[in-house]
Scaffold this active site. Structure first.
Site, PDB file in Angstrom:
ATOM      1  N   HIS A 121       1.601   4.498   3.044  1.00  0.00           N
ATOM      2  CA  HIS A 121       1.095   5.702   2.906  1.00  0.00           C
ATOM      3  C   HIS A 121       2.000   6.627   3.986  1.00  0.00           C
ATOM      4  CE1 HIS A 121      -1.497   9.434   2.894  1.00  0.00           C
ATOM      5  NE2 HIS A 121      -1.942   9.025   1.712  1.00  0.00           N
ATOM      6  N   ASP A 198      -4.241  -0.772   7.466  1.00  0.00           N
ATOM      7  CA  ASP A 198      -4.665   0.358   7.121  1.00  0.00           C
ATOM      8  C   ASP A 198      -5.274  -0.125   5.790  1.00  0.00           C
ATOM      9  OD1 ASP A 198      -4.997   2.497   5.250  1.00  0.00           O
ATOM     10  OD2 ASP A 198      -2.818   3.321   5.328  1.00  0.00           O
ATOM     11  N   GLN A 201      -7.230   1.630   1.079  1.00  0.00           N
ATOM     12  CA  GLN A 201      -7.586   1.128  -0.336  1.00  0.00           C
ATOM     13  C   GLN A 201      -8.092  -0.188  -0.580  1.00  0.00           C
ATOM     14  OE1 GLN A 201      -7.199   3.462  -2.732  1.00  0.00           O
ATOM     15  NE2 GLN A 201      -6.076   4.918  -1.732  1.00  0.00           N
ATOM     16  N   LYS A 224     -13.257   7.198   0.437  1.00  0.00           N
ATOM     17  CA  LYS A 224     -12.873   6.353  -0.546  1.00  0.00           C
ATOM     18  C   LYS A 224     -13.844   5.315  -0.570  1.00  0.00           C
ATOM     19  CE  LYS A 224      -8.022   7.606   0.888  1.00  0.00           C
ATOM     20  NZ  LYS A 224      -7.648   8.319  -0.114  1.00  0.00           N
ATOM     21  N   CYS A 362       1.780  10.526  -1.578  1.00  0.00           N
ATOM     22  CA  CYS A 362       2.072  10.247  -0.400  1.00  0.00           C
ATOM     23  C   CYS A 362       2.928   8.911  -0.008  1.00  0.00           C
ATOM     24  CB  CYS A 362       0.787  10.383   0.526  1.00  0.00           C
ATOM     25  SG  CYS A 362       0.012  11.874   0.410  1.00  0.00           S
TER      26      CYS A 362
HETATM   27  N1  PLP Z   1      -3.595   5.060   3.763  1.00  0.00           N
HETATM   28  C1  PLP Z   1      -3.698   4.898   2.583  1.00  0.00           C
HETATM   29  C2  PLP Z   1      -3.237   3.516   2.053  1.00  0.00           C
HETATM   30  C3  PLP Z   1      -4.322   5.723   1.455  1.00  0.00           C
HETATM   31  O1  PLP Z   1      -4.377   5.411   0.111  1.00  0.00           O
HETATM   32  C4  PLP Z   1      -4.529   6.972   2.176  1.00  0.00           C
HETATM   33  C5  PLP Z   1      -5.087   8.078   1.334  1.00  0.00           C
HETATM   34  O2  PLP Z   1      -4.860   7.984   0.092  1.00  0.00           O
HETATM   35  C6  PLP Z   1      -4.549   7.258   3.421  1.00  0.00           C
HETATM   36  C7  PLP Z   1      -4.013   6.228   4.252  1.00  0.00           C
HETATM   37  C8  PLP Z   1      -5.130   8.567   4.037  1.00  0.00           C
HETATM   38  O3  PLP Z   1      -6.535   8.783   3.917  1.00  0.00           O
HETATM   39  P1  PLP Z   1      -7.321   9.863   4.334  1.00  0.00           P
HETATM   40  O4  PLP Z   1      -6.557  11.169   3.891  1.00  0.00           O
HETATM   41  O5  PLP Z   1      -8.449   9.630   4.055  1.00  0.00           O
HETATM   42  O6  PLP Z   1      -6.866  10.087   5.883  1.00  0.00           O
END
Ligand code: PLP
Length: 403
Positions: A121, A198, A201, A224, A362
């Protein structure tokens, strides 16, 4: 799992859009909230609200107890060794920025390297690129197969004496690939390199045990995993966090301030400048208690069943292209049908009451690797049903026929 009973806990699932029952398949972006989570916030605002940590009065102490109890709940949920390892942030993005700033400040110097993967992401790419500009470090990227799996042999080859950190997603928000993070961590540790996972997900979809994984850092967002927006977590091993400088300055994070010299608070407060979202942390704990009561194993099993049913049904649709066919897959299905633009598909599905996400999610470097501009993504949560998958499939077929 009694899905009908669970669905009753989520009032929004009972609503209609365009006079159609809502089919919410955008859980990868954010999950809906059970009544108990919203009530926890309302109750705390109505009956406990006071700023935490600094007050001698009853309410402040009670609010502090709730906030610190939430930290314990988070620690238990991911099996951290101690609450000193649980830093509250605004979300995954802020947790990774904290890492890039603070770990970067302590341990990264010009010429050093950070390994990420093709399927990250933007939140796990851009903070490192900003650091690269500040400090002259280099990003190395793990390639993926056409099925959407990391190529581990190539990963091993990326290590050099200048590798300082590996930062990878547990589960891809686009492909749904569940990366073999335990193995990734073992390889990195063999090179004395720590790993940041990270978990944005993975946290809603499977049990996570940071000690069993031996993760050095693990980050996620409350929203999430059926919790509130604006709260997140950075888990870090104390041995690393202790050696990292504060990320932001302000109240809470200090021990003593004078104009000559300031000393910093102990962990985890060193990283928590300013008034924390103590209402949000209580609500996060409530969400984690909620999913724990259902059971993360049960949630994972239910979602796996949904996912394989959806994959099988979607594969029957003429012109269907599914991106991400990893053996270990969770949460999300990204697809395109024929030459129908993802945006058109998403907009027309929306008119049928089906909420999916469209675009690059993203993850533009991944889109470049796949040779596409974007996909439609259906992502599942604990409350989704096979009937909803049928509605999605019927919707895709209907839209396809229109083109
Ligand atoms: N990392 C991953 C794999 C994600 O799917 C997301 C959000 O979709 C993020 C980071 C960023 O999360 P946040 O916008 O809640 O900070």
């Amino acid at each position: 799992m009694d899905i009908n009973k669970i669905r009753e806990d989520f009032p929004i699932l009972g609503r209609t859009v365009y006079n159609k029952p809502l089919v919410y398949l955008d859980n990868g972006a954010t999950t809906q909230k059970p009544r108990c989570v919203v009530e926890a916030m309302v109750n705390e605002y109505y009956s406990v609200n006071a700023n935490v940590h600094r007050g001698v009065h009853f309410l402040s102490q009670q609010a502090t107890e709730l906030h610190e109890a939430a930290r314990e709940t988070v620690g238990r949920f991911i099996n951290a060794r101690s609450t000193s390892e649980i830093i509250f942030t605004r979300g995954t993005t802020e947790s990774i920025n904290l890492m890039a700033y603070s770990f970067g400040e302590a341990f990264l110097h010009e010429g050093d390297e950070v390994i990420v993967s093709t399927m990250e992401h933007h939140s796990n790419i851009v903070p490192w690129q900003l650091l690269a500009e500040r400090k002259g470090i280099t990003l190395k990227v793990i390639p993926i197969t056409d099925e959407g799996e990391l190529i581990l042999e190539e990963y091993e080859k990326l290590f050099t004496p200048r590798t300082r950190l590996v930062s990878v997603a547990h589960v891809s928000n686009v492909l749904g690939t569940v990366n073999p993070v335990a193995e990734i961590i073992r390889t990195a540790h063999a090179h004395d390199v720590p790993v940041l996972i990270d978990g944005a997900q993975s946290i809603p979809h499977m049990p996570v045990d940071v000690q069993a994984l031996d993760a050095d850092f693990y980050v996620f967002s409350a929203h999430k995993v059926y919790g509130p927006t604006g709260v997140g977590v950075l888990y870090g091993k104390e041995q690393w966090l202790d050696r990292m400088p504060p990320y932001q300055g302000g109240g809470e994070m200090i021990q003593h301030v004078s104009f000559e010299r300031t000393t910093f608070n102990e962990l985890p407060f060193k990283f928590e400048a300013g008034t924390p979202d103590y209402i949000g942390t209580t609500a996060l704990a409530t969400a984690l208690d909620y999913v724990s009561a259902i059971g993360m194993e049960q949630i994972a099993a239910h979602e796996q069943e949904l996912l394989s049913y959806a994959m099988q049904r979607m594969d029957e649709i003429p012109g269907m292209r599914i991106f991400g066919r990893a053996k270990q897959k969770s949460g999300a299905i990204s697809f395109l049908v024929g030459d129908i633009h993802h945006f058109d598909m998403g907009t027309l599905l929306d008119r049928l009451g089906i909420a999916v996400r469209t675009g690059h999610h993203c993850a533009q470097p991944l889109m470049i690797r796949l040779g596409i501009e974007g996909t439609v993504r259906a992502s599942f949560g604990l409350y989704n049903t096979k009937e909803e998958v049928d509605t999605l499939v019927a919707g895709i077929e209907r839209v396809s026929k229109m083109f």
